[in-house]
Scaffold this motif. Sequence first.
Motif, PDB file in Angstrom:
ATOM      1  N   ASP A 129      18.252 -17.129 -28.256  1.00  0.00           N
ATOM      2  CA  ASP A 129      17.070 -17.839 -27.776  1.00  0.00           C
ATOM      3  C   ASP A 129      15.782 -17.383 -28.456  1.00  0.00           C
ATOM      4  OD1 ASP A 129      16.693 -15.344 -26.672  1.00  0.00           O
ATOM      5  OD2 ASP A 129      16.510 -16.044 -24.586  1.00  0.00           O
ATOM      6  N   GLY A 130      15.874 -16.494 -29.431  1.00  0.00           N
ATOM      7  CA  GLY A 130      14.704 -16.020 -30.154  1.00  0.00           C
ATOM      8  C   GLY A 130      14.039 -14.809 -29.545  1.00  0.00           C
ATOM      9  N   ARG A 131      14.453 -14.409 -28.369  1.00  0.00           N
ATOM     10  CA  ARG A 131      13.892 -13.234 -27.694  1.00  0.00           C
ATOM     11  C   ARG A 131      14.893 -12.091 -27.774  1.00  0.00           C
ATOM     12  NH1 ARG A 131      10.580 -13.600 -22.178  1.00  0.00           N
ATOM     13  NH2 ARG A 131       9.056 -14.154 -23.776  1.00  0.00           N
ATOM     14  N   LEU A 132      14.426 -10.917 -28.154  1.00  0.00           N
ATOM     15  CA  LEU A 132      15.325  -9.768 -28.257  1.00  0.00           C
ATOM     16  C   LEU A 132      15.823  -9.343 -26.878  1.00  0.00           C
ATOM     17  CD1 LEU A 132      13.618  -7.518 -30.954  1.00  0.00           C
ATOM     18  CD2 LEU A 132      15.515  -9.119 -31.232  1.00  0.00           C
ATOM     19  N   ASP A 133      17.091  -8.995 -26.838  1.00  0.00           N
ATOM     20  CA  ASP A 133      17.729  -8.444 -25.645  1.00  0.00           C
ATOM     21  C   ASP A 133      18.058  -6.977 -25.906  1.00  0.00           C
ATOM     22  OD1 ASP A 133      17.988 -11.131 -24.289  1.00  0.00           O
ATOM     23  OD2 ASP A 133      19.250 -11.495 -26.049  1.00  0.00           O
ATOM     24  N   LEU A 134      18.508  -6.296 -24.877  1.00  0.00           N
ATOM     25  CA  LEU A 134      18.794  -4.868 -24.956  1.00  0.00           C
ATOM     26  C   LEU A 134      20.287  -4.603 -24.833  1.00  0.00           C
ATOM     27  CD1 LEU A 134      15.942  -3.742 -22.549  1.00  0.00           C
ATOM     28  CD2 LEU A 134      16.003  -3.290 -25.002  1.00  0.00           C
ATOM     29  N   VAL A 135      20.755  -3.609 -25.563  1.00  0.00           N
ATOM     30  CA  VAL A 135      22.108  -3.078 -25.382  1.00  0.00           C
ATOM     31  C   VAL A 135      21.949  -1.597 -25.062  1.00  0.00           C
ATOM     32  CG1 VAL A 135      24.337  -2.622 -26.451  1.00  0.00           C
ATOM     33  CG2 VAL A 135      23.153  -4.779 -26.913  1.00  0.00           C
ATOM     34  N   LEU A 136      22.539  -1.169 -23.964  1.00  0.00           N
ATOM     35  CA  LEU A 136      22.322   0.175 -23.434  1.00  0.00           C
ATOM     36  C   LEU A 136      23.641   0.908 -23.269  1.00  0.00           C
ATOM     37  CD1 LEU A 136      20.509   2.344 -21.989  1.00  0.00           C
ATOM     38  CD2 LEU A 136      21.010   1.112 -19.855  1.00  0.00           C
ATOM     39  N   LYS A 137      23.660   2.140 -23.722  1.00  0.00           N
ATOM     40  CA  LYS A 137      24.821   3.010 -23.480  1.00  0.00           C
ATOM     41  C   LYS A 137      24.583   3.833 -22.220  1.00  0.00           C
ATOM     42  CE  LYS A 137      25.668   6.857 -25.874  1.00  0.00           C
ATOM     43  NZ  LYS A 137      26.151   7.807 -26.903  1.00  0.00           N
ATOM     44  N   TRP A 138      25.550   3.781 -21.316  1.00  0.00           N
ATOM     45  CA  TRP A 138      25.536   4.633 -20.127  1.00  0.00           C
ATOM     46  C   TRP A 138      26.364   5.876 -20.431  1.00  0.00           C
ATOM     47  CZ3 TRP A 138      22.364   3.814 -16.168  1.00  0.00           C
ATOM     48  CH2 TRP A 138      21.895   2.514 -15.926  1.00  0.00           C
ATOM     49  N   GLU A 139      25.700   7.013 -20.538  1.00  0.00           N
ATOM     50  CA  GLU A 139      26.389   8.270 -20.840  1.00  0.00           C
ATOM     51  C   GLU A 139      26.852   8.921 -19.550  1.00  0.00           C
ATOM     52  OE1 GLU A 139      28.126   9.550 -23.150  1.00  0.00           O
ATOM     53  OE2 GLU A 139      26.561  10.268 -24.529  1.00  0.00           O
ATOM     54  N   ALA A 140      28.064   9.455 -19.568  1.00  0.00           N
ATOM     55  CA  ALA A 140      28.585  10.155 -18.386  1.00  0.00           C
ATOM     56  C   ALA A 140      27.801  11.438 -18.142  1.00  0.00           C
ATOM     57  CB  ALA A 140      30.059  10.465 -18.584  1.00  0.00           C
ATOM     58  N   ASP A 141      27.566  11.747 -16.879  1.00  0.00           N
ATOM     59  CA  ASP A 141      26.840  12.971 -16.545  1.00  0.00           C
ATOM     60  C   ASP A 141      27.600  14.220 -16.993  1.00  0.00           C
ATOM     61  OD1 ASP A 141      24.856  11.432 -15.419  1.00  0.00           O
ATOM     62  OD2 ASP A 141      25.543  11.713 -13.350  1.00  0.00           O
ATOM     63  N   ASN A 142      28.919  14.103 -17.154  1.00  0.00           N
ATOM     64  CA  ASN A 142      29.709  15.249 -17.596  1.00  0.00           C
ATOM     65  C   ASN A 142      30.106  15.120 -19.073  1.00  0.00           C
ATOM     66  OD1 ASN A 142      31.578  13.197 -17.400  1.00  0.00           O
ATOM     67  ND2 ASN A 142      33.038  14.327 -16.119  1.00  0.00           N
ATOM     68  N   SER A 143      29.271  14.445 -19.867  1.00  0.00           N
ATOM     69  CA  SER A 143      29.539  14.292 -21.298  1.00  0.00           C
ATOM     70  C   SER A 143      29.581  15.659 -21.978  1.00  0.00           C
ATOM     71  CB  SER A 143      28.483  13.408 -21.956  1.00  0.00           C
ATOM     72  OG  SER A 143      27.210  14.028 -21.896  1.00  0.00           O
ATOM     73  N   LYS A 144      30.226  15.693 -23.128  1.00  0.00           N
ATOM     74  CA  LYS A 144      30.423  16.955 -23.831  1.00  0.00           C
ATOM     75  C   LYS A 144      29.991  16.844 -25.290  1.00  0.00           C
ATOM     76  CE  LYS A 144      32.632  18.758 -20.272  1.00  0.00           C
ATOM     77  NZ  LYS A 144      31.991  19.821 -19.447  1.00  0.00           N
ATOM     78  N   ASP A 145      29.479  17.947 -25.796  1.00  0.00           N
ATOM     79  CA  ASP A 145      29.376  18.085 -27.237  1.00  0.00           C
ATOM     80  C   ASP A 145      30.788  18.277 -27.784  1.00  0.00           C
ATOM     81  OD1 ASP A 145      27.468  18.710 -29.647  1.00  0.00           O
ATOM     82  OD2 ASP A 145      29.006  20.271 -29.704  1.00  0.00           O
ATOM     83  N   ASN A 146      30.992  17.912 -29.034  1.00  0.00           N
ATOM     84  CA  ASN A 146      32.327  18.043 -29.625  1.00  0.00           C
ATOM     85  C   ASN A 146      32.848  19.478 -29.596  1.00  0.00           C
ATOM     86  OD1 ASN A 146      31.075  15.599 -30.590  1.00  0.00           O
ATOM     87  ND2 ASN A 146      32.789  15.403 -32.009  1.00  0.00           N
ATOM     88  N   SER A 147      31.945  20.446 -29.587  1.00  0.00           N
ATOM     89  CA  SER A 147      32.363  21.852 -29.581  1.00  0.00           C
ATOM     90  C   SER A 147      32.825  22.310 -28.206  1.00  0.00           C
ATOM     91  CB  SER A 147      31.205  22.739 -30.045  1.00  0.00           C
ATOM     92  OG  SER A 147      30.100  22.638 -29.151  1.00  0.00           O
ATOM     93  N   GLN A 148      32.645  21.475 -27.179  1.00  0.00           N
ATOM     94  CA  GLN A 148      32.949  21.864 -25.804  1.00  0.00           C
ATOM     95  C   GLN A 148      34.213  21.176 -25.317  1.00  0.00           C
ATOM     96  OE1 GLN A 148      29.291  20.367 -24.126  1.00  0.00           O
ATOM     97  NE2 GLN A 148      28.305  22.386 -24.188  1.00  0.00           N
ATOM     98  N   SER A 149      35.097  21.915 -24.705  1.00  0.00           N
ATOM     99  CA  SER A 149      36.288  21.331 -24.107  1.00  0.00           C
ATOM    100  C   SER A 149      35.949  20.749 -22.741  1.00  0.00           C
ATOM    101  CB  SER A 149      37.386  22.389 -23.983  1.00  0.00           C
ATOM    102  OG  SER A 149      36.959  23.427 -23.112  1.00  0.00           O
ATOM    103  N   GLY A 150      36.866  19.967 -22.208  1.00  0.00           N
ATOM    104  CA  GLY A 150      36.676  19.389 -20.886  1.00  0.00           C
ATOM    105  C   GLY A 150      36.809  17.877 -20.903  1.00  0.00           C
ATOM    106  N   THR A 151      37.352  17.354 -19.825  1.00  0.00           N
ATOM    107  CA  THR A 151      37.517  15.911 -19.670  1.00  0.00           C
ATOM    108  C   THR A 151      36.197  15.287 -19.236  1.00  0.00           C
ATOM    109  OG1 THR A 151      39.840  16.202 -19.071  1.00  0.00           O
ATOM    110  CG2 THR A 151      38.797  14.120 -18.454  1.00  0.00           C
ATOM    111  N   THR A 152      35.896  14.111 -19.761  1.00  0.00           N
ATOM    112  CA  THR A 152      34.670  13.404 -19.379  1.00  0.00           C
ATOM    113  C   THR A 152      35.010  12.093 -18.694  1.00  0.00           C
ATOM    114  OG1 THR A 152      34.414  12.042 -21.371  1.00  0.00           O
ATOM    115  CG2 THR A 152      33.605  14.317 -21.487  1.00  0.00           C
TER     116      THR A 152
END
Length: 735
Positions: free
Chosen positions: A272-295
């Motif tokens: 429609d000519g108007r920009l829309d948004l795409v948003l990522k919802w990150e889990a509160d228990n997300s991990k850096d790759n160096s960290q173990s644990g289920t997310t």
Amino acid sequence: MKRLSRPALLVTALAGSVCLVAATAVGLQSPAAAAVACEVDYDVATQWSGGFTGNVTIRNLGDAVDGWRLDWSFASGQRITQAWNATATQNGAAVTAEDAGYNAAIPRGGRTTFGFNASWDGSSNPPPASFTLNGVTCTGDPGEPGEPTPTVTPTDPADGKQAEDLDRGLISVRSGNGNLVSWRLLGTESRDTSFTVYRGGTRIATVTDSTNHLDAGAPPDASYTVRPVTGGTEGPASEPSLRFGNGYLDVPLSPPGGHHANDASVGDLDGDGRLDLVLKWEADNSKDNSQSGTTDVVYVDGITLDGTRLWRINLGRNIRAGAHYTQFQVYDYDGDGRAEVAMKTADGTVDGRGTVIGNANADHRNSSGYVLSGPEFLTMFDGRTGAALSTVGYDPPRGNVSSWGDSYGNRVDRFLAGTAYLDGQRPSLIMARGYYTRSVIAAWDFRDGRLVKRWTFDSDASGNGSYAGQGNHSLTVGDVDADGRDEIVYGAAAIDDDGGRLWNVGWGHGDAAHLGDLDPGRPGQEYVKISESANRPGLYMVDARTGQVLWRTGTGSGSDGEGPGRGVAADIHAGSPGAESWASGAGQNGLRNTSGTVVGRQPSSANFLSWWDGDPVRELLDQTRIDKYGTGGETRLLTASGVHSNNGTKANPSLSGDILGDWREEVIWPTTDNRALRIYATPHRTATKIHTLLHDPQYRVALAWQNTAYNQPPHPSFFIGDGMSTPPQPQVYVR
């Protein structure tokens, strides 16, 4: 066609690349008109037990051709199973590859590249002995030139790149006792276009020198439209203004439990000519790759500016939550006027219509929470509905986990993504894996509803070994060699538009980099980067075309034993021509000019940037504030309220860039309760007139890759700053 899965790379059996060349003059377009001469590069990019990937580049040394056919024979039973950027058929040992339509025209001196997957018996994989182009053996001799052939007119305009067909992005921002009305000058319009501004049905101003107007004394709820004026004639009225009553617009959200609003991107999802948004919802228990644990799982939403949720994608249990796992791209890849959304998927991903990708019941997580087995996919989603349009095997596959730098799952899952105009006209999707050691970049086109491979660059391939370990936690895209086609600047190295090597500084990994016309006093663009290794220059600038080092600082380390963790380049100080550069940590100090000389004190932050006030000098954006640099200290221009920054100490917004209104930049942060995305826009008037930065392709693709891993601010292809010249007219076309 689904891409074949590939086991671990058999390095000892890897065939080398070969260049086969030759020429003969024959008639093609007409018997007396054209001379065919060609050179072919054949390269086995990757090889595994039972299969391999081949890349073929045709260089046209003769007259221009419109339509090509390349023939060769395999000597050891190799069989092609899939091809991209060409249609391949095989009869016994004989192989024929024909153009894919969009790449049929190869001008004299031009080239085209295609690739394929093939099987082999594991014992011998020699390259073909010869190639013929349109029936003529390729030997590399240009031969005698024939009569010039007419330039083939492509389907799309040859003098521009595809861009979004945008509306005015008209906004009204409360400013003192009035409203600052701001809108876009589109890239398809002349800079001389003037505008009439209407409050309700009453014309209140004619604006010639900018694309904003301060309506002093106007009520906060006033509604505005604007009309372009060319040759004294008014054009159609714009859409009504969006109202930023307190300096911001809240876009309502529906947060899933246990998640927070994270990175965002923009695109016209519904056309429609108007920009829309795409948003990522990150889990509160997300991990850096160096960290173990289920997310918990990651969600991605498509949202209009009024808060309507168009769809929600659930990436499923087999995509881990964390900054390095999900890099999503939002762009109109097929040119239909609506943006698509691309990202890595896996067994159990659920698209926006509820359809499961792969095996819904599969759980590939190990006891440490890492996902180191099972299929990996790349999916292109419909921006309107979130439906999966095309799913292929993710390239590069993980293969042997330890070949990426460790055996427990840290470096194997370092992903990057971007968008680039590799053919000079239409956008391609860039997906990458690895940067500490092995680095692989894959380019894809989305045409006719299918993802089609364009090329793959692999640091493990023959001749590419020095490119290993050069990547950053992000990438940058731009036409660094001024040939009209984009290159991928991958940390300390650059990959050409055809997937070949361009340059490599060799100073390795770093956390930040900036590409743009940072020194308007010299031709072309420049590239500023920091180094993580303490024995490499902490901060340096190179010529973006060649990789030639223009200046560098010394080495050094901080308390963590590494080089600087932050670095920025932009014109933030009017007292020094061009952009300034600075880094934070590891003994780096001071604001440096385009020659690397310290010309001012260290800024208070080294993070994001924003064109916020009325002049073309850029401001500092960090955490939830915007500051203006000064020789004696910063001046606070904005302290956002009720919002949070993202990604821990990186403290970046969800998105920052020219999203609405005139050329200056909006900033999007989530509210503290994650129930809205709060878009801040400047209340300051400007007398500087610039086309919307959304129609500068380099800036536009920078908005697309901004969410990649360690987010970086966007830069246009031209200089904006103190003493700037009039920017060039954007070379774009809209659908």
